[in-house]
Design a protein around this motif. Structure first.
Motif, short mmCIF file in Angstrom:
data_model
loop_
_atom_site.label_atom_id
_atom_site.label_comp_id
_atom_site.label_asym_id
_atom_site.label_seq_id
_atom_site.Cartn_x
_atom_site.Cartn_y
_atom_site.Cartn_z
N ALA A 2 2.13 8.52 0.12
CA ALA A 2 2.40 7.11 -0.17
C ALA A 2 1.19 6.49 -0.84
CB ALA A 2 2.73 6.36 1.11
N GLY A 3 1.45 5.54 -1.73
CA GLY A 3 0.35 4.89 -2.42
C GLY A 3 0.80 3.62 -3.10
N ARG A 4 -0.18 2.92 -3.66
CA ARG A 4 0.11 1.68 -4.38
C ARG A 4 0.62 1.96 -5.78
NH1 ARG A 4 -2.21 -3.01 -2.53
NH2 ARG A 4 -3.60 -2.82 -0.72
N ALA A 5 1.34 1.00 -6.31
CA ALA A 5 1.71 1.08 -7.72
C ALA A 5 0.47 0.79 -8.56
CB ALA A 5 2.81 0.08 -8.03
N GLN A 6 0.37 1.45 -9.70
CA GLN A 6 -0.73 1.24 -10.63
C GLN A 6 -0.17 0.54 -11.86
OE1 GLN A 6 -3.84 2.08 -9.67
NE2 GLN A 6 -3.01 2.89 -7.75
N SER A 7 -0.64 -0.69 -12.10
CA SER A 7 -0.11 -1.50 -13.21
C SER A 7 1.41 -1.63 -13.10
CB SER A 7 -0.48 -0.88 -14.56
OG SER A 7 -1.88 -0.79 -14.71
N GLY A 8 1.88 -1.77 -11.84
CA GLY A 8 3.30 -1.96 -11.61
C GLY A 8 4.14 -0.71 -11.66
N MET A 9 3.50 0.43 -11.84
CA MET A 9 4.25 1.68 -11.97
C MET A 9 3.83 2.67 -10.90
SD MET A 9 6.16 1.35 -14.74
CE MET A 9 6.46 3.02 -15.31
N SER A 55 0.82 -1.22 0.00
CA SER A 55 0.00 0.00 0.00
C SER A 55 0.84 1.26 0.00
CB SER A 55 -0.92 0.02 1.22
OG SER A 55 -1.83 -1.05 1.18
N THR A 56 2.11 1.09 0.33
CA THR A 56 3.01 2.25 0.37
C THR A 56 4.22 2.02 -0.53
OG1 THR A 56 4.13 1.35 2.32
CG2 THR A 56 2.30 2.86 2.71
#
Length: 126
Positions: free
Chosen positions: A98-105, A30-31
């Protein structure tokens, strides 16, 4: 719920340097993306730099390329933003996010970041 705490802001003269730090309470998927954003009075918040904690890749806004550098410590719980050759236009409230990767990016889109710090003020005088 990740918590982020920024430090290192202040008032400097043009041409000087500052180093911002952001301590994050957890390192999870998540981060995976850590970013620095800034907002000047009367302007929209903009992405400055981001780093992928998993891959170590970095991305910078054109306005700060060659002057700012984002890095993380080995434990990946602290992210730094080294700001050199500061200009009056860099004056803003700086936020760590902070955040999640979107489509690995990892992006510099504000909407991709779920956790935010309270901000630290950077003022650059001419």
């Amino acid at each position: 719920q990740a918590q982020l705490v920024e430090s290192g802001g202040g008032s400097v003269q043009a041409g000087e340097s500052l180093r911002l730090s952001c301590v994050i309470s957890e390192y999870t998927s998540s981060t995976a993306c850590m970013g620095w954003f800034r907002q000047a009075p009367g302007r929209e918040r903009e992405g400055v730099a981001r780093i992928s904690l998993f891959l170590g890749t970095k991305l910078y806004a054109d306005s700060v390329k060659g002057r700012f550098s984002i890095s993380t410590d080995n434990a990946r719980t602290t992210v730094h933003l080294q700001m050199n050759s500061l200009k009056p236009d860099d004056t803003a409230m700086y936020y760590c996010a902070a955040g999640r990767a979107q489509s690995g990016m990892c992006s510099l889109r504000e909407s991709d970041y779920n956790f935010w710090g309270q901000g630290t003020q950077v003022t650059v005088s001419s």
